[in-house]
Design a protein around this motif. Structure first.
Motif, PDB file in Angstrom:
ATOM      1  N   MET A  59       0.834  -1.206   0.000  1.00 26.23           N
ATOM      2  CA  MET A  59       0.000   0.000   0.000  1.00 26.23           C
ATOM      3  C   MET A  59       0.866   1.252   0.000  1.00 26.23           C
ATOM      4  O   MET A  59       0.561   2.235  -0.688  1.00 26.23           O
ATOM      5  N   PHE A  60       1.950   1.229   0.758  1.00 27.59           N
ATOM      6  CA  PHE A  60       2.871   2.361   0.794  1.00 27.59           C
ATOM      7  C   PHE A  60       3.529   2.568  -0.566  1.00 27.59           C
ATOM      8  O   PHE A  60       3.578   3.690  -1.094  1.00 27.59           O
ATOM      9  N   MET A  61       4.027   1.484  -1.135  1.00 33.36           N
ATOM     10  CA  MET A  61       4.742   1.609  -2.407  1.00 33.36           C
ATOM     11  C   MET A  61       3.823   2.048  -3.544  1.00 33.36           C
ATOM     12  O   MET A  61       4.210   2.850  -4.394  1.00 33.36           O
ATOM     13  N   GLN A  62       2.609   1.525  -3.560  1.00 32.75           N
ATOM     14  CA  GLN A  62       1.699   1.861  -4.650  1.00 32.75           C
ATOM     15  C   GLN A  62       0.961   3.181  -4.412  1.00 32.75           C
ATOM     16  O   GLN A  62       0.676   3.909  -5.354  1.00 32.75           O
ATOM     17  N   ASP A 118       8.597   7.872   4.005  1.00 36.16           N
ATOM     18  CA  ASP A 118       7.748   8.923   3.447  1.00 36.16           C
ATOM     19  C   ASP A 118       7.921   8.936   1.936  1.00 36.16           C
ATOM     20  O   ASP A 118       8.504   8.008   1.367  1.00 36.16           O
ATOM     21  N   GLU A 119       7.421  10.000   1.289  1.00 32.85           N
ATOM     22  CA  GLU A 119       7.451  10.045  -0.176  1.00 32.85           C
ATOM     23  C   GLU A 119       8.865  10.189  -0.744  1.00 32.85           C
ATOM     24  O   GLU A 119       9.071  10.009  -1.953  1.00 32.85           O
ATOM     25  N   THR A 120       9.856  10.448   0.117  1.00 31.55           N
ATOM     26  CA  THR A 120      11.242  10.578  -0.364  1.00 31.55           C
ATOM     27  C   THR A 120      12.043   9.291  -0.163  1.00 31.55           C
ATOM     28  O   THR A 120      13.231   9.251  -0.494  1.00 31.55           O
ATOM     29  N   SER A 140      -7.204   6.038  10.241  1.00 27.92           N
ATOM     30  CA  SER A 140      -7.384   7.120  11.207  1.00 27.92           C
ATOM     31  C   SER A 140      -6.278   8.157  11.080  1.00 27.92           C
ATOM     32  O   SER A 140      -6.538   9.367  11.107  1.00 27.92           O
ATOM     33  N   GLY A 141      -5.046   7.683  10.921  1.00 27.42           N
ATOM     34  CA  GLY A 141      -3.915   8.599  10.780  1.00 27.42           C
ATOM     35  C   GLY A 141      -4.002   9.425   9.509  1.00 27.42           C
ATOM     36  O   GLY A 141      -3.670  10.621   9.509  1.00 27.42           O
ATOM     37  N   GLN A 142      -4.456   8.794   8.414  1.00 27.66           N
ATOM     38  CA  GLN A 142      -4.596   9.515   7.155  1.00 27.66           C
ATOM     39  C   GLN A 142      -5.669  10.589   7.262  1.00 27.66           C
ATOM     40  O   GLN A 142      -5.484  11.726   6.812  1.00 27.66           O
ATOM     41  N   LYS A 143      -6.802  10.249   7.884  1.00 24.39           N
ATOM     42  CA  LYS A 143      -7.888  11.220   8.051  1.00 24.39           C
ATOM     43  C   LYS A 143      -7.433  12.397   8.918  1.00 24.39           C
ATOM     44  O   LYS A 143      -7.762  13.557   8.640  1.00 24.39           O
ATOM     45  N   GLN A 144      -6.692  12.090   9.967  1.00 27.60           N
ATOM     46  CA  GLN A 144      -6.221  13.146  10.856  1.00 27.60           C
ATOM     47  C   GLN A 144      -5.272  14.085  10.121  1.00 27.60           C
ATOM     48  O   GLN A 144      -5.335  15.312  10.283  1.00 27.60           O
ATOM     49  N   LYS A 163       0.800  11.945   1.161  1.00 28.69           N
ATOM     50  CA  LYS A 163       1.452  12.246   2.439  1.00 28.69           C
ATOM     51  C   LYS A 163       0.612  11.757   3.614  1.00 28.69           C
ATOM     52  O   LYS A 163       1.140  11.273   4.620  1.00 28.69           O
ATOM     53  N   GLY A 164      -0.707  11.892   3.499  1.00 24.15           N
ATOM     54  CA  GLY A 164      -1.595  11.402   4.555  1.00 24.15           C
ATOM     55  C   GLY A 164      -1.519   9.892   4.702  1.00 24.15           C
ATOM     56  O   GLY A 164      -1.516   9.367   5.824  1.00 24.15           O
ATOM     57  N   LEU A 165      -1.444   9.197   3.555  1.00 30.04           N
ATOM     58  CA  LEU A 165      -1.314   7.744   3.603  1.00 30.04           C
ATOM     59  C   LEU A 165      -0.004   7.342   4.277  1.00 30.04           C
ATOM     60  O   LEU A 165       0.026   6.417   5.101  1.00 30.04           O
ATOM     61  N   ALA A 166       1.074   8.046   3.948  1.00 28.81           N
ATOM     62  CA  ALA A 166       2.369   7.761   4.577  1.00 28.81           C
ATOM     63  C   ALA A 166       2.302   7.983   6.081  1.00 28.81           C
ATOM     64  O   ALA A 166       2.830   7.192   6.873  1.00 28.81           O
ATOM     65  N   ALA A 167       1.632   9.079   6.491  1.00 26.42           N
ATOM     66  CA  ALA A 167       1.497   9.365   7.933  1.00 26.42           C
ATOM     67  C   ALA A 167       0.704   8.268   8.632  1.00 26.42           C
ATOM     68  O   ALA A 167       1.061   7.831   9.736  1.00 26.42           O
ATOM     69  N   GLY A 168      -0.380   7.813   7.996  1.00 21.91           N
ATOM     70  CA  GLY A 168      -1.177   6.738   8.583  1.00 21.91           C
ATOM     71  C   GLY A 168      -0.404   5.441   8.698  1.00 21.91           C
ATOM     72  O   GLY A 168      -0.482   4.740   9.722  1.00 21.91           O
ATOM     73  N   ILE A 169       0.364   5.110   7.668  1.00 19.08           N
ATOM     74  CA  ILE A 169       1.160   3.885   7.693  1.00 19.08           C
ATOM     75  C   ILE A 169       2.246   3.972   8.761  1.00 19.08           C
ATOM     76  O   ILE A 169       2.532   2.993   9.463  1.00 19.08           O
ATOM     77  N   ASN A 170       2.852   5.142   8.915  1.00 18.37           N
ATOM     78  CA  ASN A 170       3.855   5.329   9.973  1.00 18.37           C
ATOM     79  C   ASN A 170       3.245   5.075  11.348  1.00 18.37           C
ATOM     80  O   ASN A 170       3.857   4.423  12.216  1.00 18.37           O
ATOM     81  N   ASN A 171       2.039   5.591  11.566  1.00 19.34           N
ATOM     82  CA  ASN A 171       1.353   5.359  12.845  1.00 19.34           C
ATOM     83  C   ASN A 171       1.124   3.872  13.084  1.00 19.34           C
ATOM     84  O   ASN A 171       1.298   3.367  14.206  1.00 19.34           O
ATOM     85  N   ALA A 172       0.730   3.166  12.028  1.00 19.78           N
ATOM     86  CA  ALA A 172       0.476   1.729  12.157  1.00 19.78           C
ATOM     87  C   ALA A 172       1.758   0.988  12.529  1.00 19.78           C
ATOM     88  O   ALA A 172       1.741   0.086  13.378  1.00 19.78           O
ATOM     89  N   PHE A 173       2.860   1.382  11.923  1.00 20.87           N
ATOM     90  CA  PHE A 173       4.117   0.681  12.217  1.00 20.87           C
ATOM     91  C   PHE A 173       4.641   0.999  13.617  1.00 20.87           C
ATOM     92  O   PHE A 173       5.422   0.220  14.179  1.00 20.87           O
ATOM     93  N   TRP A 174       4.228   2.129  14.203  1.00 20.84           N
ATOM     94  CA  TRP A 174       4.591   2.381  15.601  1.00 20.84           C
ATOM     95  C   TRP A 174       3.951   1.332  16.508  1.00 20.84           C
ATOM     96  O   TRP A 174       4.561   0.886  17.489  1.00 20.84           O
ATOM     97  N   ILE A 175       2.732   0.913  16.179  1.00 20.35           N
ATOM     98  CA  ILE A 175       2.114  -0.187  16.923  1.00 20.35           C
ATOM     99  C   ILE A 175       2.933  -1.454  16.737  1.00 20.35           C
ATOM    100  O   ILE A 175       3.112  -2.239  17.681  1.00 20.35           O
TER     101      ILE A 175
END
Length: 480
Positions: A288-291, A350-352, A417-421, A437-449
């Motif tokens: 999901m992140f890559m695509q 992130d996107e970079t 939730s992270g993407q919406k926020q 960028k929102g998707l990346a932020a949401g995925i980062n939050n998920a990986f913190w779990i």
């Protein structure tokens, strides 16, 4: 009691490996093909997703009852029946004229897979002495991890250049070969005791595990507040509680939970449940992140995940041999550290993010998983007496299905939730750049779990010890 003194284990392992390769490859072949199937049959994404959901659901329902099946039927009967069902399901899927027929084919495939997974582990635990089980389980791990790793890449190639039906045409000769090899070389290695079958327990198991797997799978897709999700998880939880209570009362339970009386097995079961929530979820999050963020194609994302899958497969037999020599702690603790560090690096994506960095971190995660998975499972099963091996393998395989469903739902919920926020505070929430960028932020939050879960698994790993397997007192039964 089966005489194992002069049994040739090599041909039996070959038959098992061929069968498991076919089943494991099939699990990841469908992912890249869903968009093409939606076009071909004119169905929505929600409908097409049933090809994956139904497969997971059937395996999750069937695995818990394999322990009693293995006490009613011989090894040859179980293996050949499982592979034959898988073969039939593959043929039906390949020639299916409509979506409903394809779904039936996938369900039949899943029945074969659900029987094959715990059966293979139990055969290995039966035919190998304790000091050689790590290496044998490592060889199984090579297949179980390598085949799914190449699945998305093969799927991408086939879907781009051929009809989706070739995803099944490709599997047919392998499945047929596994049946022929199994018929030629597989020996009966289990004791057929034909215990009384408690059909109420099977019903409770089906509703319990099926409801939980289905409910959490749909929660990731529909959200937690949907009545379907709430009621299926609730019904599953109640049925599962009744199932556990009944198993503790029965003299001959369908799934003997007395395996949890052995501390190492109980510890391993919890450790793997926690770790696999992250492992299965990362397999969903990374594509999901890559695509969605890096804007890669499905085929490109499959290629990037391929090196990690190959390294994981190659590491499995090595970690198995090291387990036989040094025990579980030397492998499991460093493996959990590497896995946790890799997941922390995932939170920096992130996107970079460069392709090289992504490949390197994914390889590190796969190395960590390889150091934990098979050694931990072998350590847990080694502590059980032989009559509990079918129940132990059924328990661990069932927990894998449940942890995958729960972990995926949890991760997707956190990601959404992270993407919406993020988008709620963006100046232009409809911008493709901001959405990425929102998707990346949401995925980062998920990986913190995932990092937190990996740390919990690390604490559990510190308690792991190498005990003395009960079979050592009957070591002469394995003598060559």
């Amino acid at each position: 009691m089966i005489d194992l003194k002069h049994m040739k284990r090599g041909p039996i392992m070959f038959a098992l490996i061929v069968g498991m390769f076919v089943a494991a490859l099939n699990e990841t072949l469908m992912g890249n093909a869903l968009p093409e199937l939606m076009k071909s049959f004119g169905v929505s994404a929600t409908t097409a997703q049933w090809l994956a959901t139904a497969y997971l659901l059937v395996v999750g329902v069937l695995v818990p009852v394999t322990a009693v099946l293995q006490q009613w039927f011989t090894t040859r009967q179980m293996f050949l029946s499982a592979m034959s069902l898988f073969f039939v399901g593959t043929v039906i899927s390949a020639v299916s004229p409509e979506f409903g027929v394809l779904l039936i084919g996938r369900i039949i495939q899943a029945i074969g897979t659900g029987v094959l997974l715990p059966l293979t582990m139990n055969i290995i635990m039966t035919i190998f002495p304790p000091e050689k089980r790590g290496g044998a389980m490592g060889m199984l791990g090579l297949v179980v991890m390598f085949a799914p790793a190449i699945g998305p890449t093969i799927s991408g190639l086939i879907v781009d250049g051929l009809s989706w039906r070739w995803l099944f045409y490709l599997v047919i000769p392998f499945a047929l070969f596994a049946i022929i090899v199994g018929f030629a070389v597989l020996k009966n290695v289990s004791d057929v005791t034909k215990p009384r079958v408690d059909f109420l327990s099977i019903g409770l198991s089906t509703i319990g595990f099926g409801g939980i797997v289905f409910g959490f799978s749909k929660a990731g897709e529909l959200g937690w507040s949907v009545p379907l999700v709430i009621w299926t998880i609730t019904a599953g939880g109640i049925a599962l509680a009744l199932f556990v209570w009944r198993q503790l009362l029965l003299k001959e339970p369908v799934m003997d939970l007395r395996a949890f009386r052995y501390p190492t097995f109980a510890l391993v079961a919890v450790l793997l449940f926690v770790l696999l929530m992250t492992f299965f979820s990362s397999a969903i999050m990374l594509p999901m992140f890559m695509q969605g963020v890096l804007l890669m194609t499905a085929f490109q994302s499959g290629l990037i995940l391929l090196p990690g899958g190959i390294v994981n497969g190659l590491m499995a037999p090595i970690s198995g041999k090291l387990f036989d020599k040094f025990g579980p702690r030397v492998l499991v603790i460093p493996g959990l550290v590497v896995a946790a560090a890799s997941l922390w690096l995932f939170t920096r994506f992130d996107e970079t993010t460069t392709t090289g960095f992504l490949v390197a971190v994914h390889i590190a995660l796969m190395v960590g998983i390889a150091l934990v998975m098979m050694p931990a499972q072998t350590a847990g099963l080694n502590q059980l007496p032989r009559h509990l091996h079918p129940h132990g393998t059924a328990i661990l395989n069932t927990l894998q299905q449940v942890s995958g469903a729960i972990g995926t739902a949890l991760y997707i919920s956190i990601m959404s939730s992270g993407q919406k926020q993020y988008l709620s505070g963006a100046s232009d929430p409809q911008s493709p750049v901001e959405i990425a960028k929102g998707l990346a932020a949401g995925i980062n939050n998920a990986f913190w779990i995932g990092v937190i879960l990996a740390f919990v698994a690390f604490l559990l790993g510190l308690l792991l010890r190498k005990g003395k397997p009960p079979e050592l007192q009957d070591q002469n039964m394995y003598a060559e």
